[in-house]
Design a protein around this motif. Structure first.
Motif, mmCIF file in Angstrom:
data_model
loop_
_atom_site.group_PDB
_atom_site.id
_atom_site.type_symbol
_atom_site.label_atom_id
_atom_site.label_comp_id
_atom_site.label_asym_id
_atom_site.label_seq_id
_atom_site.Cartn_x
_atom_site.Cartn_y
_atom_site.Cartn_z
ATOM 1 N N ALA A 139 0.833 -1.206 0.000
ATOM 2 C CA ALA A 139 0.000 0.000 0.000
ATOM 3 C C ALA A 139 0.865 1.253 0.000
ATOM 4 N N ARG A 140 1.923 1.256 0.790
ATOM 5 C CA ARG A 140 2.816 2.415 0.815
ATOM 6 C C ARG A 140 3.408 2.665 -0.571
ATOM 7 N N GLU A 141 3.876 1.609 -1.199
ATOM 8 C CA GLU A 141 4.451 1.761 -2.538
ATOM 9 C C GLU A 141 3.400 2.242 -3.533
ATOM 10 N N ARG A 142 2.226 1.656 -3.484
ATOM 11 C CA ARG A 142 1.167 1.999 -4.435
ATOM 12 C C ARG A 142 0.674 3.428 -4.225
ATOM 13 N N PHE A 143 0.432 3.811 -2.969
ATOM 14 C CA PHE A 143 -0.020 5.179 -2.694
ATOM 15 C C PHE A 143 1.058 6.188 -3.092
ATOM 16 N N ALA A 144 2.321 5.867 -2.819
ATOM 17 C CA ALA A 144 3.405 6.783 -3.182
ATOM 18 C C ALA A 144 3.516 6.922 -4.693
ATOM 19 N N ALA A 145 3.345 5.841 -5.422
ATOM 20 C CA ALA A 145 3.489 5.877 -6.874
ATOM 21 C C ALA A 145 2.255 6.434 -7.576
ATOM 22 N N ASP A 146 1.062 6.039 -7.110
ATOM 23 C CA ASP A 146 -0.170 6.368 -7.827
ATOM 24 C C ASP A 146 -1.006 7.459 -7.175
ATOM 25 N N GLY A 147 -0.719 7.778 -5.927
ATOM 26 C CA GLY A 147 -1.562 8.723 -5.196
ATOM 27 C C GLY A 147 -2.784 8.020 -4.639
ATOM 28 N N TYR A 148 -3.488 8.718 -3.785
ATOM 29 C CA TYR A 148 -4.648 8.129 -3.115
ATOM 30 C C TYR A 148 -5.757 7.784 -4.098
ATOM 31 N N GLU A 149 -6.083 8.706 -4.976
ATOM 32 C CA GLU A 149 -7.239 8.522 -5.864
ATOM 33 C C GLU A 149 -7.059 7.342 -6.820
ATOM 34 N N ARG A 150 -5.869 7.185 -7.384
ATOM 35 C CA ARG A 150 -5.655 6.144 -8.395
ATOM 36 C C ARG A 150 -5.285 4.786 -7.809
ATOM 37 N N ALA A 151 -4.780 4.758 -6.599
ATOM 38 C CA ALA A 151 -4.451 3.473 -5.974
ATOM 39 C C ALA A 151 -5.751 2.736 -5.654
ATOM 40 N N THR A 152 -5.770 1.443 -5.913
ATOM 41 C CA THR A 152 -6.973 0.660 -5.640
ATOM 42 C C THR A 152 -6.638 -0.517 -4.730
ATOM 43 N N ILE A 153 -7.661 -0.963 -4.036
ATOM 44 C CA ILE A 153 -7.512 -2.155 -3.190
ATOM 45 C C ILE A 153 -7.118 -3.345 -4.061
ATOM 46 N N ARG A 154 -7.724 -3.466 -5.231
ATOM 47 C CA ARG A 154 -7.402 -4.579 -6.140
ATOM 48 C C ARG A 154 -5.922 -4.569 -6.540
ATOM 49 N N ALA A 155 -5.403 -3.398 -6.874
ATOM 50 C CA ALA A 155 -3.999 -3.301 -7.290
ATOM 51 C C ALA A 155 -3.069 -3.642 -6.128
#
Length: 181
Positions: free
Chosen positions: A16-32
């Motif tokens: 989640a940290r990596e995904r939120f940092a890379a994609d931001g809150y809006e684009r990060a998804t639980i599925r990803a």
């Protein structure tokens, strides 16, 4: 091999940290995030409840300020700039907050709260007039957040090209003024 629940939770949080940092809150998804850990999305929900709670856990930031009261007063600005550079370069939670705070009001409020709760008391301890701590903390935050935004998010070439020593040299006196003068 089967993972413990604590191991699974830690892997989800890291992803989640990596995904939120890379994609931001809006684009990060639980599925990803679940795909990054090779688990079913329902497992993410089981451990964290929803995306907001997962984000809160991923972006739980302690600025871990050093004790600046023991330093000579004239060196607290440079010490704090050095500390912030260490934190920005070593903590994905800080990057998550910075990247998403510029586009998401809830995250911006969380970032404001962290700086107010942690930087304000530090400045109050350093200055003779604690009533000025909120203003001084706000000005100090504007400098370190602005530098971090330009260096790590916008990647402004002149700021990226600066060495840590150059940033400390330029920004240290400004923070010194806000902190101890």
């Amino acid at each position: 091999m089967r993972r413990s629940s604590e191991d699974t939770k830690a892997l989800i949080l890291a992803a989640a940290r990596e995904r939120f940092a890379a994609d931001g809150y809006e684009r990060a998804t639980i599925r990803a995030i679940a795909a990054d850990v090779a688990i079913d999305p329902s497992m993410v929900m089981r451990y964290f409840g929803n995306k907001e709670k997962l984000f809160a856990a991923a972006a739980d930031v302690d600025l871990r300020f050093p004790d600046l009261t023991g330093l000579p007063r004239e060196s607290v600005g440079t010490a704090l700039v050095t500390h912030f550079l260490d934190r920005w370069e070593g903590d994905e939670g800080m990057m998550i907050l910075l990247r998403t705070g510029v586009t998401n009001e809830a995250v911006a409020e969380r970032l404001r709260g962290i700086f107010a709760a942690q930087l304000g008391p530090l400045i109050a301890a350093l200055h003779d007039d604690p009533s000025q701590a909120p203003s001084r903390a706000g000005l100090a935050a504007s400098q370190v957040l602005g530098m971090a935004l330009c260096r790590y998010v916008l990647r402004l070439p002149p700021v990226v090209a600066m060495s840590r020593e150059e940033i400390v040299h330029w920004l240290g006196p400004t923070l010194q003024r806000y902190l101890a003068e």
